[in-house]
Design a protein around this motif. Structure first.
Motif, PDB file in Angstrom:
ATOM      1  N   ARG A 142      34.697  37.452  33.916  1.00  0.00           N
ATOM      2  CA  ARG A 142      35.565  38.618  34.069  1.00  0.00           C
ATOM      3  C   ARG A 142      35.122  39.364  35.327  1.00  0.00           C
ATOM      4  O   ARG A 142      33.924  39.607  35.511  1.00  0.00           O
ATOM      5  CB  ARG A 142      35.473  39.544  32.858  1.00  0.00           C
ATOM      6  N   TYR A 153      38.962  34.420  33.697  1.00  0.00           N
ATOM      7  CA  TYR A 153      39.282  33.010  33.880  1.00  0.00           C
ATOM      8  C   TYR A 153      38.167  32.169  33.265  1.00  0.00           C
ATOM      9  O   TYR A 153      37.031  32.626  33.096  1.00  0.00           O
ATOM     10  CB  TYR A 153      39.462  32.663  35.361  1.00  0.00           C
ATOM     11  N   THR A 206      44.157  29.180  33.311  1.00  0.00           N
ATOM     12  CA  THR A 206      43.431  30.036  32.366  1.00  0.00           C
ATOM     13  C   THR A 206      43.336  31.491  32.806  1.00  0.00           C
ATOM     14  O   THR A 206      42.968  32.349  32.008  1.00  0.00           O
ATOM     15  CB  THR A 206      41.999  29.511  32.147  1.00  0.00           C
ATOM     16  N   GLU A 208      44.031  35.355  33.832  1.00  0.00           N
ATOM     17  CA  GLU A 208      44.934  36.420  33.402  1.00  0.00           C
ATOM     18  C   GLU A 208      44.461  37.742  33.989  1.00  0.00           C
ATOM     19  O   GLU A 208      43.259  37.990  34.116  1.00  0.00           O
ATOM     20  CB  GLU A 208      44.946  36.553  31.873  1.00  0.00           C
ATOM     21  N   GLY A 209      45.426  38.586  34.364  1.00  0.00           N
ATOM     22  CA  GLY A 209      45.084  39.956  34.727  1.00  0.00           C
ATOM     23  C   GLY A 209      45.482  40.339  36.130  1.00  0.00           C
ATOM     24  O   GLY A 209      46.333  39.706  36.771  1.00  0.00           O
ATOM     25  N   THR A 230      49.300  40.010  40.358  1.00  0.00           N
ATOM     26  CA  THR A 230      49.398  39.893  38.905  1.00  0.00           C
ATOM     27  C   THR A 230      49.436  38.416  38.555  1.00  0.00           C
ATOM     28  O   THR A 230      50.303  37.676  39.054  1.00  0.00           O
ATOM     29  CB  THR A 230      50.660  40.597  38.371  1.00  0.00           C
ATOM     30  N   ARG A 232      49.392  35.410  35.600  1.00  0.00           N
ATOM     31  CA  ARG A 232      49.653  35.017  34.221  1.00  0.00           C
ATOM     32  C   ARG A 232      49.512  33.503  34.110  1.00  0.00           C
ATOM     33  O   ARG A 232      50.132  32.756  34.855  1.00  0.00           O
ATOM     34  CB  ARG A 232      51.060  35.439  33.788  1.00  0.00           C
ATOM     35  N   LYS A 233      48.672  33.053  33.177  1.00  0.00           N
ATOM     36  CA  LYS A 233      48.433  31.630  32.944  1.00  0.00           C
ATOM     37  C   LYS A 233      48.102  30.904  34.247  1.00  0.00           C
ATOM     38  O   LYS A 233      48.591  29.809  34.513  1.00  0.00           O
ATOM     39  CB  LYS A 233      49.641  30.990  32.252  1.00  0.00           C
TER      40      LYS A 233
END
Length: 339
Positions: A142, A153, A206, A208-209, A230, A232-233
């Motif tokens: 993180r 991730y 993997t 996100e954020g 941004t 996502r996935k």
């Protein structure tokens, strides 16, 4: 020009056929200085000059690509990154090494900063970042930052710890990455300078954020305003910010492909103690305690994604948590990486 000389005299010998690649946007004094060193060595040297490529990872002209396969070594001094372009990958796979100082380095920048650090100690730091910051069993990272980054991730099974340098280690010799650094990175065979990064290729899909790039980015150079991605996935779905964000959106649309939006292609840590802010990737991403995150291709750092481009963005003062434990705080290592 001692820093510029060292990798050349260690890897090139009299009679070697050496191809020097540069473009009309690069500081010509750099290839001229390299040419003079190669002449002193006695190499059979050819210099190619061509128009600047539209993006990093784009091939040089076809005639140059052909010549790269007929040399004993290719020296890359272009204003765009060419180390991982298709032509360079083909030549390295054929056993022809690349010596790389591309990305827009000016002659003065090759006399101080990142290029002047202790290259053996960089190898030591890379080992201990792998062992003590991440660890071979690391699973989740993180990253946060003062500009609003909050990004996670998976790195499960993706941490490759390079060995500590042995007594006979020569930090200026061309590296076979699978053999010398335990990295599953194809048949990469090169010497890169300036250098100083510990590479990680997170699991695709993997992440996100929010990832906020605040210092430097490929093609854009030094940023005037942060760029907020941004994700996502493992894919960039939105790019926000000021003028730099607009430039990045337009650039990806014009020169990228579907895989150019994959993120992070890499998530790497700077370990060069003398690197300073230059406003270009070749230096800035090596600054001690920074992290840089890539878009696009990652086959060169142990991943499986191939794209037309690769773009790194640097966070100057990241905070990194590995499996919930803080290892870097505002760009400062919380563990000993000096050995």
């Amino acid at each position: 020009m001692e820093h510029l000389r060292r990798p050349l005299v260690r890897n090139i010998k009299a009679g070697d056929k050496v191809l020097v690649l540069s473009d009309t946007a690069h500081d010509p004094r750099v290839w001229q200085a390299v040419m003079s060193i190669l002449q002193e060595i006695g190499a059979d040297t050819t210099v190619t000059l061509f128009e600047r490529r539209p993006a990093d990872y784009y091939d040089p002209p076809a005639a140059v690509c052909e010549a790269m396969m007929k040399s004993d070594a290719n020296i890359l001094i272009a204003s765009t990154g060419m180390l991982h372009c298709a032509a360079s990958l083909r030549s390295m796979e054929a056993g022809i090494p690349s010596i790389c100082l591309d990305g827009g380095m000016q002659l003065e920048w090759l006399q101080s900063g990142a290029i002047a650090d202790d290259m053996r100690q960089i190898a030591v730091r890379k080992h201990y970042v792998g062992e003590r910051v991440f660890g071979a069993g690391a699973k989740t990272c993180r990253v946060t930052s003062r500009y609003g980054t909050d990004f996670t991730y998976s790195v499960d099974g993706q941490i490759w710890i390079p060995p500590l340098p042995k007594p006979d280690y020569d930090p200026y010799k061309i590296i076979n990455f699978q053999k010398d650094e335990n990295r599953p990175a194809g048949k990469l065979y090169y010497y890169l300078y300036p250098t100083g990064e510990f590479n990680v290729a997170p699991h695709e899909g993997t992440a996100e954020g929010k990832l906020v790039i605040d210092l430097t980015m490929h093609h854009l150079g030094r940023l005037s305003t942060p760029i907020e991605l941004t994700v996502r996935k493992g894919r960039v779905v939105q790019i926000d910010g000021g003028a730099d964000a607009r430039i990045l959106r337009d650039f990806l649309e014009a020169y990228g492909d579907e895989n150019a939006y994959m993120c992070p292609a890499e998530a790497s840590v700077g370990v060069n103690a003398k690197a300073v802010i230059r406003g270009i990737q070749r230096e800035d991403k090596n600054i001690m305690g920074t992290m840089h995150f890539g878009l696009g291709t990652n086959v060169d750092v142990g991943g499986s994604i191939f794209s037309k481009i690769h773009m790194d963005g640097v966070i100057l003062h990241p905070t990194l948590y590995v499996d919930g434990v803080k290892r870097i705080e505002d760009g400062r290592f919380l563990v000993d990486i000096e050995g």
